[in-house]
Write a protein that holds these residues in place. Structure first.
Motif, PDB file in Angstrom:
ATOM      1  N   CYS A  87       7.601  -3.355  -1.488  1.00  0.00           N
ATOM      2  CA  CYS A  87       6.211  -3.559  -1.163  1.00  0.00           C
ATOM      3  C   CYS A  87       5.714  -2.113  -0.433  1.00  0.00           C
ATOM      4  O   CYS A  87       4.664  -1.465  -0.789  1.00  0.00           O
ATOM      5  N   PHE A  88       6.608  -1.380   0.413  1.00  0.00           N
ATOM      6  CA  PHE A  88       6.464  -0.217   0.899  1.00  0.00           C
ATOM      7  C   PHE A  88       7.345   0.984   0.733  1.00  0.00           C
ATOM      8  O   PHE A  88       6.908   2.231   0.848  1.00  0.00           O
ATOM      9  N   ASN A 136       5.296   0.708  -6.319  1.00  0.00           N
ATOM     10  CA  ASN A 136       3.712   0.913  -7.038  1.00  0.00           C
ATOM     11  C   ASN A 136       3.534   2.271  -7.146  1.00  0.00           C
ATOM     12  O   ASN A 136       2.588   2.559  -7.640  1.00  0.00           O
ATOM     13  N   GLU A 137       4.749   3.027  -6.764  1.00  0.00           N
ATOM     14  CA  GLU A 137       4.577   4.490  -7.105  1.00  0.00           C
ATOM     15  C   GLU A 137       4.856   4.542  -8.646  1.00  0.00           C
ATOM     16  O   GLU A 137       4.949   5.811  -9.299  1.00  0.00           O
ATOM     17  N   TYR A 144       2.548  -8.918  -3.784  1.00  0.00           N
ATOM     18  CA  TYR A 144       3.488  -8.631  -2.710  1.00  0.00           C
ATOM     19  C   TYR A 144       3.657  -9.764  -1.661  1.00  0.00           C
ATOM     20  O   TYR A 144       2.732 -10.173  -1.447  1.00  0.00           O
TER      21      TYR A 144
ATOM     22  N   VAL B 123       0.625  -0.760   0.254  1.00  0.00           N
ATOM     23  CA  VAL B 123       0.022   0.443   0.803  1.00  0.00           C
ATOM     24  C   VAL B 123      -0.309   1.316  -0.479  1.00  0.00           C
ATOM     25  O   VAL B 123       0.596   1.344  -1.360  1.00  0.00           O
ATOM     26  N   ARG B 124      -1.296   1.473  -0.897  1.00  0.00           N
ATOM     27  CA  ARG B 124      -1.879   2.099  -2.060  1.00  0.00           C
ATOM     28  C   ARG B 124      -1.575   3.792  -2.061  1.00  0.00           C
ATOM     29  O   ARG B 124      -1.509   4.482  -3.114  1.00  0.00           O
ATOM     30  N   PRO B 126       0.823   7.015  -1.193  1.00  0.00           N
ATOM     31  CA  PRO B 126       2.169   7.347  -0.957  1.00  0.00           C
ATOM     32  C   PRO B 126       2.609   7.821   0.422  1.00  0.00           C
ATOM     33  O   PRO B 126       1.839   8.434   1.068  1.00  0.00           O
ATOM     34  N   ASN B 127       3.563   7.235   0.919  1.00  0.00           N
ATOM     35  CA  ASN B 127       3.907   7.586   2.165  1.00  0.00           C
ATOM     36  C   ASN B 127       4.222   9.167   2.370  1.00  0.00           C
ATOM     37  O   ASN B 127       4.879   9.522   1.513  1.00  0.00           O
TER      38      ASN B 127
END
Lengths: 178, 594
Positions: A87-88, A136-137, A144, B123-124, B126-127
């Motif tokens: 998810c993250f 999702n990148e 999710y 989260v849309r 990028p970190n």
């Protein structure tokens, strides 16, 4: 009614989310009345057929993760990410604070007990990406269920939502990051 | 104040002129999510969580910084608002490294709770994975920049409520960092270790090292009690789990200390590593040996009563710490004064307040326009008073006059400083406020004059009376500082300072409890006292030299009352049970009287 076909994949993660899926216990048996699990780390079958739902655990850390994720995305109608990594980015992204070379050396050369360690290099092997990415990148993810891992109940709830024709959007007890 | 009327979410609500939209919502129980907002400090609007829609407004606006106006039409919920709030959360999460799965704050984190509330399942953005520092230099608290959301609650509390101004921000934009003194390690900074920043941090950026990872709030019990470290008796909440006190928090609901505590109250009383006395001990054949409670009490009674029989009531002494509760002091008096008629019953740290002045509360100090601090270094021994004085001076423009020693900070804030040793303070105060003096005129002009005085001034009532005479009716209010949690209660019980055991005493009972300062002050007298019994929580040289030792609970294990510096009764409540074999002082002494 024909069973809904599901494929699951395990990217860069710890398998904890699949364990949580198995933790559904007898509820899983009930779900399997309506669902057929095709390729999955659980069935040990590779390369998904055309399925309705693709489920991923883990983040994208190397070229193999990327390939597997893209293949599943092509074969599934709805892609469900389970767990913080998918998810993250999750805990596997902690290597993003270090250069890739240092990570490989730490894993294969500097490990205590390793003598004459070598960083594997073979065209057959996947190579690490510079940074670990959230799925999702790389591809479009449709829904999710975060958690480290998500509870069996949250995964079961999401599957039932999908079976009922809804895209799960977890709230309350089904939405946890730890 | 004039009332204003707004329409919020289609409902008519009332507010007061000067309110922000957020304040009006709070008054009317309308939920608006917030993160940087913290009651008691000024609003900065950094987190953008409280955005609302004001009809006719150019864009969504922060409820915490937008003044409410009569006739305003406000919406606190809409798809646009919800979407902006969620985007804000996603930006906050992607900007730093928020690993909930191993974060100390997970489960008690306001950022996480907001993300749950807003259904943030992905989260849309990028970190960024910025490499962030962890500052673990401080013995009691730690700073993890990875979790900081730059809300500045800590910065504002440190400056506006504590007056320390240790925390601030450095760098700009996305590189902004919370920093102590511009970038010093916390331990090397001007941090006063009061822990207020930790208590207000909404995430795991600032955390208590002792209680970290030892339980979420839902797994802990919280008990309201009072701190016995000095006579302020600050309201505390004891957070405990599995029979251990994890941390002491300031009770934010207290109108007095309002969540603030000092280093001693919050940290030092929990962080010592002293060996406890866990069972009664009786000297047998020259050695201290474990004994049952019955044996120990019989030995105590025999030793004390033998001395009284041989040398009269004057041969027996009992000295308590003024940390002891009213109940324990009453039980002590019950046996030694009432039953044995001993004239030598005292309490170390007992201190009466000067007669004839209304007691000043911390609230009075914060709202004073003139503060005279005389005869006590508030910064050293009563930090919470120092915080209140700083707040009055810096936030409300009060004038401060310091007579005697004071923390450097207060000296800088003072308009008049008269240095004086403790034996000269009363005289210096009298000189400063002599007839016709500038200071006396100041006192006469002040609307809310407050005196904060220490023992050297309380001991000379005429010096205080001379200084106070010009104040307007009902003023000055006086806060007489005292060293122990129940200094006032002990004085009210008629117990004197009891600094030493009188000559000719052949048997003494020392009720030290958990007062570690007290334990060894009788060492020089040990040989003169024939029979010595000690009631103490901790092992010490004096304990080793006693004939009878009774284990005592520490303050977090005790129930009872104390009278604080303002003459108000405050309660001690147990957060954990004492170790098996430790009995309450009051119960033990009451048993002796029967």
């Amino acid at each position: 009614m024909a069973k809904v076909k599901i494929a699951t994949e395990w990217l860069a993660g710890c398998a904890g989310c699949h364990m949580s899926l198995l933790d559904l216990d007898e509820e899983l048996v009930a779900i399997l009345d309506a669902v057929e699990i095709t390729s999955s780390p659980i069935t040990d079958l590779k390369h998904p057929p055309e399925v309705t739902v693709g489920i991923i655990e883990g983040a994208v850390a190397n070229t193999a993760n990327e390939e597997v994720l893209k293949e599943l995305r092509e074969k599934c109608q709805i892609l469900l990410a389970i767990g913080d990594c998918s998810c993250f980015g999750g805990i596997v992204t902690m290597r993003n604070f270090l250069p890739k070379e240092e990570v490989l050396r730490a894993g294969y050369v500097d490990t205590p007990g390793t003598v004459d360690g070598k960083i594997p290099s073979d065209p057959e092997l996947a190579t690490l990406l510079d940074k670990v990415k959230a799925p999702n990148e790389v591809v479009k993810v449709d829904c999710y269920v975060p958690g480290c891992p998500p509870s069996a109940a949250a995964i079961g709830w999401a599957l039932k939502e999908l079976l009922a024709g809804r895209i799960p959007a977890p709230v309350g007890d089904n939405l946890r990051y730890d | 104040m004039s009332e204003i009327s707004l329409t919020i979410n289609g409902k008519q609500v009332k507010g007061e002129r000067g309110d922000t939209i957020l304040k009006v919502c709070e008054r009317s129980d309308i939920y608006v999510p917030t993160l940087c907002h913290y009651g008691g400090v000024h609003e900065v609007g950094t987190c953008r969580m409280c955005v609302v829609e004001v009809q006719g407004g150019r864009a969504l606006t922060t409820a915490c910084t937008t003044p409410a106006e009569d006739g305003m039409i406000v919406k606190t919920e809409s798809d646009a608002i919800q979407s902006l709030r969620r985007a804000t959360l996603e930006l906050l999460f992607s900007e730093r490294n928020h690993y909930c799965m191993f974060c100390e704050a997970s489960g008690d984190c306001e950022l996480q709770a907001l993300a749950y509330r807003h259904g943030m399942d992905s989260v849309r953005y990028p970190n960024l994975y910025p490499k962030m520092e962890l500052d673990t230099s401080h013995p009691y608290l730690a700073l993890d920049q990875n979790r900081c959301v730059l809300c500045r609650r800590c910065v504002r509390v440190c400056a506006e409520l504590v007056g320390a101004h240790s925390l601030g921000m450095r760098e700009r934009g996305i590189e902004t960092l919370l920093a102590a003194d511009g970038g010093e390690p916390l331990s090397a900074s001007s941090c006063v270790s009061c822990g207020a920043c930790v208590q207000v941090c909404p995430t795991g950026a600032l955390f208590d090292r002792r209680s970290a990872y030892r339980g979420r709030e839902k797994d802990c019990t919280t008990v309201k009690s009072s701190c016995p470290e000095c006579a302020l008796g600050c309201a505390v909440e004891l957070v405990a789990r599995s029979g251990q006190v994890l941390r002491v928090e300031g009770d934010v609901e207290s109108p007095e200390n309002g969540g603030l505590l000092c280093r001693r109250g919050r940290y030092e009383s929990l962080n010592g590593h002293r060996e406890r006395v866990l069972q009664p001990l009786v000297r047998k054949g020259g050695e201290l040996a474990s004994a049952s409670w019955d044996e120990a009490l019989a030995a105590l009674r025999a030793g004390i009563e033998a001395a009284a029989a041989a040398g009269g009531a004057g041969a027996v002494a009992a000295v308590a710490s003024a940390r002891a509760s009213n109940e324990a002091l009453a039980a002590l008096r019950g046996y030694f004064q009432q039953k044995l008629d001993s004239p030598n019953v005292g309490a170390i740290g007992a201190a009466a307040s000067p007669d004839g002045y209304p007691a000043a509360t911390l609230q009075d100090i914060r709202q004073a326009d003139l503060i005279i601090l005389a005869g006590e270094d508030a910064g050293a021994n009563h930090q919470v008073v120092e915080f209140a004085v700083s707040q009055a001076v810096e936030q409300h423009g009060a004038a401060l006059i310091v007579v005697g020693s004071a923390a450097r900070r207060l000296q800088k804030q003072a308009c008049v400083v008269v240095p004086a040793g403790s034996d000269e303070v009363a005289r210096a105060l009298a000189t400063l406020t002599a007839a016709g003096s500038e200071s006396l005129k100041r006192i006469a002009c002040a609307e809310r004059a407050v005196f904060v005085v220490g023992a050297p001034v309380t001991a000379v009532p005429q010096a205080l009376a001379a200084a106070a005479q010009s104040a307007r009716d009902g003023w000055p209010r006086v806060l007489a500082l005292a060293p122990k949690g129940n200094s006032r209660g002990a004085a009210q019980a008629g117990l004197n300072g009891g600094a030493s055991v009188a000559k000719g005493v052949k048997a003494a009972f020392i009720m030290a409890g958990d007062d570690t300062e007290m334990l060894d002050r009788f060492l020089p007298q040990r040989d003169e006292i024939g029979f010595l019994a000690v009631q103490a929580s901790y092992r010490s040289p004096l304990v080793e030299m006693a004939d009878v030792v009774l284990p005592a609970p520490v303050w977090t294990e005790k129930a009872g009352t104390m009278v604080n510096a303002q003459g108000r009764e405050v309660s001690l409540r147990p957060a954990v049970a004492p170790p098996a074999g430790v009995r309450d002082e009051a119960d033990v002494l009451a048993a002796l009287s029967q």
